[in-house]
Scaffold this motif. Structure first.
Motif, PDB file in Angstrom:
ATOM      1  N   ALA A 163     -40.526  13.713 210.042  1.00 51.38           N
ATOM      2  CA  ALA A 163     -40.183  15.020 210.614  1.00 51.38           C
ATOM      3  C   ALA A 163     -38.728  15.365 210.299  1.00 51.38           C
ATOM      4  N   ARG A 164     -37.845  14.380 210.358  1.00 51.98           N
ATOM      5  CA  ARG A 164     -36.441  14.605 210.030  1.00 51.98           C
ATOM      6  C   ARG A 164     -36.299  15.018 208.569  1.00 51.98           C
ATOM      7  N   LYS A 165     -37.051  14.355 207.685  1.00 49.99           N
ATOM      8  CA  LYS A 165     -37.015  14.697 206.260  1.00 49.99           C
ATOM      9  C   LYS A 165     -37.559  16.112 206.026  1.00 49.99           C
ATOM     10  N   ASP A 209     -48.424  18.313 196.641  1.00 49.68           N
ATOM     11  CA  ASP A 209     -47.653  18.132 195.401  1.00 49.68           C
ATOM     12  C   ASP A 209     -46.400  19.004 195.382  1.00 49.68           C
ATOM     13  N   ASP A 210     -46.503  20.234 195.894  1.00 52.55           N
ATOM     14  CA  ASP A 210     -45.321  21.099 195.996  1.00 52.55           C
ATOM     15  C   ASP A 210     -44.263  20.429 196.868  1.00 52.55           C
ATOM     16  N   LEU A 211     -44.706  19.919 198.007  1.00 46.52           N
ATOM     17  CA  LEU A 211     -43.783  19.291 198.950  1.00 46.52           C
ATOM     18  C   LEU A 211     -43.127  18.055 198.336  1.00 46.52           C
ATOM     19  N   TYR A 215     -40.463  19.293 195.866  1.00 43.84           N
ATOM     20  CA  TYR A 215     -39.255  19.761 196.549  1.00 43.84           C
ATOM     21  C   TYR A 215     -38.454  18.598 197.135  1.00 43.84           C
ATOM     22  N   SER A 216     -39.145  17.611 197.675  1.00 45.14           N
ATOM     23  CA  SER A 216     -38.415  16.483 198.266  1.00 45.14           C
ATOM     24  C   SER A 216     -37.617  15.738 197.195  1.00 45.14           C
ATOM     25  N   PHE A 256     -34.536  13.300 198.418  1.00 42.63           N
ATOM     26  CA  PHE A 256     -35.094  12.314 199.332  1.00 42.63           C
ATOM     27  C   PHE A 256     -36.575  12.179 199.060  1.00 42.63           C
ATOM     28  N   SER A 257     -37.164  11.116 199.566  1.00 40.75           N
ATOM     29  CA  SER A 257     -38.558  10.867 199.233  1.00 40.75           C
ATOM     30  C   SER A 257     -39.443  10.870 200.471  1.00 40.75           C
TER      31      SER A 257
END
Length: 94
Positions: free
Chosen positions: A73-75, A19-21, A24-25, A30-31
């Motif tokens: 991984a890029r995100k 949920d934190d990630l 932040y996204s 970005f999603s």
């Protein structure tokens, strides 16, 4: 003081929840999916990579690409770099 900050940052990364990630996204424009967030945080909790070492950090993102996919991984890398800049921590990363 630098070691203290590094220890705190490394600990925070290991404690990130999916949920934190996701939060932040969205905050950084970005999603990622819930499943991708779960895969990333699971990897971060078990990884021994030194996030402050450029070579090990790049390996970490390559490992994430294998676990998830290249786009995820890029995100994750983009989010990581945005957080570093936001908190003014660029000087800690070699």
């Amino acid at each position: 003081m630098t070691n203290f900050i590094k220890d705190m940052a490394a600990k925070k990364i290991k404690q990130l929840s999916p949920d934190d990630l996701l939060h932040y996204s969205k905050q950084y424009g970005f999603s990622i999916s819930k499943q991708q967030a779960e895969q990333i945080t699971s990897y971060l909790k078990t990884s021994k990579a030194d996030i402050f070492n450029n070579r090990q950090r790049e390996k970490m993102f390559k490992d994430l690409a294998k676990i998830t996919d290249a786009e995820t991984a890029r995100k994750a890398k983009k989010l990581f770099n945005e957080l570093i800049r936001t908190y003014g921590l660029e000087h800690l990363f070699s």
